[in-house]
Structure formats: structure tokens, C-alpha cells
Design an enzyme around this catalytic site. Sequence first.
Site, PDB file in Angstrom:
ATOM      1  N   ARG A  82       0.856  -1.184   0.000  1.00 13.76           N
ATOM      2  CA  ARG A  82       0.000   0.000   0.000  1.00 13.76           C
ATOM      3  C   ARG A  82       0.894   1.237   0.000  1.00 13.76           C
ATOM      4  NH1 ARG A  82      -3.536  -2.693  -1.669  1.00 13.76           N
ATOM      5  NH2 ARG A  82      -5.469  -3.326  -0.653  1.00 13.76           N
TER       6      ARG A  82
ATOM      7  N   HIS B 186      -1.569   0.865  -9.695  1.00 17.84           N
ATOM      8  CA  HIS B 186      -2.227  -0.120  -8.821  1.00 17.84           C
ATOM      9  C   HIS B 186      -2.826  -1.277  -9.642  1.00 17.84           C
ATOM     10  CE1 HIS B 186      -4.104  -0.513  -4.575  1.00 17.84           C
ATOM     11  NE2 HIS B 186      -4.005  -1.700  -5.136  1.00 17.84           N
TER      12      HIS B 186
HETATM   13  N1  LIG Z   1      -0.988  -3.793  -5.391  1.00 14.63           N
HETATM   14  C1  LIG Z   1      -1.994  -4.631  -5.494  1.00 14.63           C
HETATM   15  O1  LIG Z   1      -2.644  -4.728  -6.554  1.00 14.63           O
HETATM   16  C2  LIG Z   1      -2.333  -5.514  -4.338  1.00 14.63           C
HETATM   17  C3  LIG Z   1      -3.195  -6.614  -4.574  1.00 14.63           C
HETATM   18  C4  LIG Z   1      -3.434  -7.478  -3.531  1.00 14.63           C
HETATM   19  C5  LIG Z   1      -2.865  -7.274  -2.270  1.00 14.63           C
HETATM   20  N2  LIG Z   1      -2.049  -6.194  -2.067  1.00 14.63           N
HETATM   21  C6  LIG Z   1      -1.427  -5.967  -0.750  1.00 14.63           C
HETATM   22  O2  LIG Z   1      -0.790  -7.151  -0.318  1.00 14.63           O
HETATM   23  C7  LIG Z   1      -1.047  -7.312   1.079  1.00 14.63           C
HETATM   24  C8  LIG Z   1      -0.766  -8.723   1.537  1.00 14.63           C
HETATM   25  O3  LIG Z   1      -1.779  -9.607   1.097  1.00 14.63           O
HETATM   26  P1  LIG Z   1      -1.805 -11.130   1.624  1.00 14.63           P
HETATM   27  O4  LIG Z   1      -3.044 -11.734   1.075  1.00 14.63           O
HETATM   28  O5  LIG Z   1      -0.521 -11.807   1.337  1.00 14.63           O
HETATM   29  O6  LIG Z   1      -1.921 -10.899   3.203  1.00 14.63           O
HETATM   30  P2  LIG Z   1      -1.748 -11.954   4.384  1.00 14.63           P
HETATM   31  O7  LIG Z   1      -1.998 -13.346   3.902  1.00 14.63           O
HETATM   32  O8  LIG Z   1      -2.552 -11.445   5.541  1.00 14.63           O
HETATM   33  O9  LIG Z   1      -0.194 -11.884   4.764  1.00 14.63           O
HETATM   34  C9  LIG Z   1       0.370 -10.822   5.429  1.00 14.63           C
HETATM   35  C10 LIG Z   1       1.833 -11.126   5.735  1.00 14.63           C
HETATM   36  O10 LIG Z   1       2.428  -9.967   6.319  1.00 14.63           O
HETATM   37  C11 LIG Z   1       3.018 -10.321   7.560  1.00 14.63           C
HETATM   38  N3  LIG Z   1       2.939  -9.212   8.512  1.00 14.63           N
HETATM   39  C12 LIG Z   1       1.850  -8.500   8.897  1.00 14.63           C
HETATM   40  N4  LIG Z   1       2.187  -7.576   9.819  1.00 14.63           N
HETATM   41  C13 LIG Z   1       3.513  -7.702  10.021  1.00 14.63           C
HETATM   42  C14 LIG Z   1       4.452  -7.074  10.859  1.00 14.63           C
HETATM   43  N5  LIG Z   1       4.079  -6.085  11.707  1.00 14.63           N
HETATM   44  N6  LIG Z   1       5.740  -7.450  10.810  1.00 14.63           N
HETATM   45  C15 LIG Z   1       6.120  -8.457   9.977  1.00 14.63           C
HETATM   46  N7  LIG Z   1       5.287  -9.114   9.160  1.00 14.63           N
HETATM   47  C16 LIG Z   1       3.994  -8.748   9.173  1.00 14.63           C
HETATM   48  C17 LIG Z   1       2.205 -11.502   8.053  1.00 14.63           C
HETATM   49  O11 LIG Z   1       2.943 -12.214   9.030  1.00 14.63           O
HETATM   50  P3  LIG Z   1       2.392 -13.613   9.639  1.00 14.63           P
HETATM   51  O12 LIG Z   1       2.604 -14.626   8.547  1.00 14.63           O
HETATM   52  O13 LIG Z   1       3.246 -13.853  10.812  1.00 14.63           O
HETATM   53  O14 LIG Z   1       0.930 -13.397   9.945  1.00 14.63           O
HETATM   54  C18 LIG Z   1       1.982 -12.253   6.747  1.00 14.63           C
HETATM   55  O15 LIG Z   1       3.113 -13.040   6.440  1.00 14.63           O
HETATM   56  C19 LIG Z   1      -2.482  -6.835   1.210  1.00 14.63           C
HETATM   57  O16 LIG Z   1      -2.811  -6.470   2.541  1.00 14.63           O
HETATM   58  C20 LIG Z   1      -2.492  -5.618   0.295  1.00 14.63           C
HETATM   59  O17 LIG Z   1      -2.044  -4.490   1.028  1.00 14.63           O
HETATM   60  C21 LIG Z   1      -1.791  -5.320  -3.078  1.00 14.63           C
END
Ligand SMILES: NC(=O)c1ccc[n+]([C@@H]2O[C@H](COP(=O)([O-])OP(=O)(O)OC[C@H]3O[C@@H](n4cnc5c(N)ncnc54)[C@H](OP(=O)(O)O)[C@@H]3O)[C@@H](O)[C@H]2O)c1
Length: 314
Positions: free
Chosen positions: A229, A277
Site C-alpha cells: 500500500r 495499482h
Molecule cells: N498492489 C496490489 O494490486 C495488491 C493486490 C493485492 C494485495 N495487495 C497488498 O498485499 C497485502 C498482503 O496480502 P496477503 O493476502 O498476502 O496478506 P496476508 O496473507 O494477511 O499476509 C500478510 C503477511 O504480512 C506479515 N505481517 C503482517 N504484519 C507484520 C508485521 N508487523 N511485521 C512483519 N510481518 C507482518 C504476516 O505475518 P504472519 O505470517 O506472521 O501473519 C503475513 O506473512 C495486502 O494487505 C495488500 O495491502 C496489493
Amino acid sequence: MDFRLKPHIYFNSYMDSADEWRQALASQFDEFKFSVGDDVDDPDSVDVALVWTLPDRGLERFVNLRAILSLGAGINQLDLERLPKHVPLARLVDASLTRTMVDYAKTAVYRYHRRFHLFERQSRERNWTYIPPTLTAGTSVGVLGLGEIGREISFALRREGFNVRGWSRSPKELDNVETYTGRYGLTSMVGRCAIVINVLPLTGETRHILCRELFAHFSNGTCLINMGRGMHLVEADLLDAIDMGKVDDATLDVASVEPLPDSHPFWNHPNILITPHVAGASNPMTAVANVAANIRKALAGERLSQQLDVDRGY
Ligand SMILES: NC(=O)c1ccc[n+]([C@@H]2O[C@H](COP(=O)([O-])OP(=O)(O)OC[C@H]3O[C@@H](n4cnc5c(N)ncnc54)[C@H](OP(=O)(O)O)[C@@H]3O)[C@@H](O)[C@H]2O)c1
């Protein structure tokens, strides 16, 4: 157990097609009611909100709402302060979304690995300078966030032979990926990477994580890819880090204000590539099974899959 087979689903998105979602949901439910935007004649009967952003009027009029399902993998595009606190919120997990994110990450990584960013600069100056190609094993890539998307990016890059490291909140064991946790883990990991990819969720802990203090731990000339983000990045600090040579180049799919304003210094910067995006895109036909499963859970009063953990913030 209250398990009605005719859910009333409220839909709101300027990004996603209501018609495609209606068709996809028809493959999952024999009967359902589907209301879009402001066109809701009986708000009391809405069970589930399937939304990218909130409608202007919010969701308050849906007094019997049982779940809010985000149409994005993140939830920050929803104005969390305006959501009814007692209604569970879940994010989207979709194979097409993950796959498109993986493809974007690979494309951006290869652009750096094969020095296309340098050749782009050279070609603008009619400069024919040979930079020898190297093998992927010699390029170390760090992935911030090892969730649904970061994990798949890590595996895909490993399959390409890159040297992959990853950082997450809880410890992880991933085949052939060196994993790190904690603040010290983060700073020591980024110092060992030629390319850093951010795919974290935006939370109180991760807001502005890509900042001057972190860039100070980068090796000189690191390339940054932000697919998380816009608010993960302190934009002025990136410009300073480029000036100081800490960051050589950045690929930014997200910005703190989207669309990126005309006057923004990132436009036309020779060391920054902006994409609007577009890194990930969901597909109703591949996403609908997970969404339908969550609708059934909501109607049965069960905990949702991918439900927001309010304390963690993601
Ligand atoms: N640009 C785009 O088009 C687009 C599209 C889709 C998603 N996104 C972004 O990608 C993000 C991730 O998606 P996802 O589905 O992979 O999410 P997810 O499955 O919830 O994974 C989040 C990861 O981040 C880690 N994390 C969260 N807070 C942290 C912290 N304080 N310190 C260290 N690690 C931390 C989590 O650790 P744990 O494994 O320990 O829980 C997990 O490994 C979304 O929230 C969104 O912002 C962007």
C-alpha cells in the site's frame, strides 16, 4: 443453526463488475438476492456486504448485516472507522489475484536482475554500454510479508533460481527461503538483498515501514518494489535514499494518494517506475467459491475464513 439458502448480498465497487459477480454467485446459490449501490429496497434483509469501498451512505441501514467481505486482499480501502464494529470483516483470497501478484513481482524482479532499468536509462542517452548478464542465483531478493501472496512470490522466485529471503511477524519455515522476524531480522535481511519487495498489509505497525531508518540498512544500490500500500512508504525518504545511492531504482504500484497527482515528484523521475495499482486483479469466477463459503459461514454464525484479527490489524 440458522442456514437460509437465499442470502441477500449487497454489492458496491467501482473496480469490479456487478454483473460478473452476480453471474459467479449464481454458480454457488440456487437462489439469492443481489442489490447494487444505492438500489436497495429492503435494507433490513441484507445479510452480507461484498464491497471494495463503502457506499456514501455507509452500511448502517443494513441493520441485520452478518458479514462484510472485502473485494480486495487488503481491507484498507474500506474506511474502517465507518464500519459497524460488531460485524465480522474478511478479506479476499483468490488464486487469480495471487497469480497476477506473482507475475508482477517476477516481471519487476527480472527487470532489475537483467538491468533493463539501466538499459532504459542508457537508451534515452544513446549510450551503448555492455553490462554482462548474471545468473539468478547471484541475485538476492527479500520479500516483506509471507502471507497468501508473499509466500507464493517467494516460491516462484525460488523456482527461477533467485536467492530468496522473507520477513514476517511470526516465524516461518519455507523450503529454500531464509526467513526472518522482528525488527533486527528486518534490518539484517534488507542489508543482504539486491531487491526488496513489499507485500505487507497496512497496519499500525507497518505504516511508513519503508522509511529513512530502514533505507539506512540497505546495501548501496538496492532496488525497491512496493506492491503493498502507498502508506507503507515515506515518499520523501525514498527520494532522499535515491539521492544518497541507497536505493538505485523503485517500482511503485501503489501511492499514498491514488491516482498519483500530476505535480508529484515521482512522475518523470528517472529512477522510479510507476504502475497504476495494477499488480493484482481478482476474478469473480476463481474467487467466488471462497466468497460463497464465507457467505454460508456468515449465515450459519460461524467464524469467517480470512477474518480480520482486530488486535493484529490484518
Ligand atoms: N498492489 C496490489 O494490486 C495488491 C493486490 C493485492 C494485495 N495487495 C497488498 O498485499 C497485502 C498482503 O496480502 P496477503 O493476502 O498476502 O496478506 P496476508 O496473507 O494477511 O499476509 C500478510 C503477511 O504480512 C506479515 N505481517 C503482517 N504484519 C507484520 C508485521 N508487523 N511485521 C512483519 N510481518 C507482518 C504476516 O505475518 P504472519 O505470517 O506472521 O501473519 C503475513 O506473512 C495486502 O494487505 C495488500 O495491502 C496489493
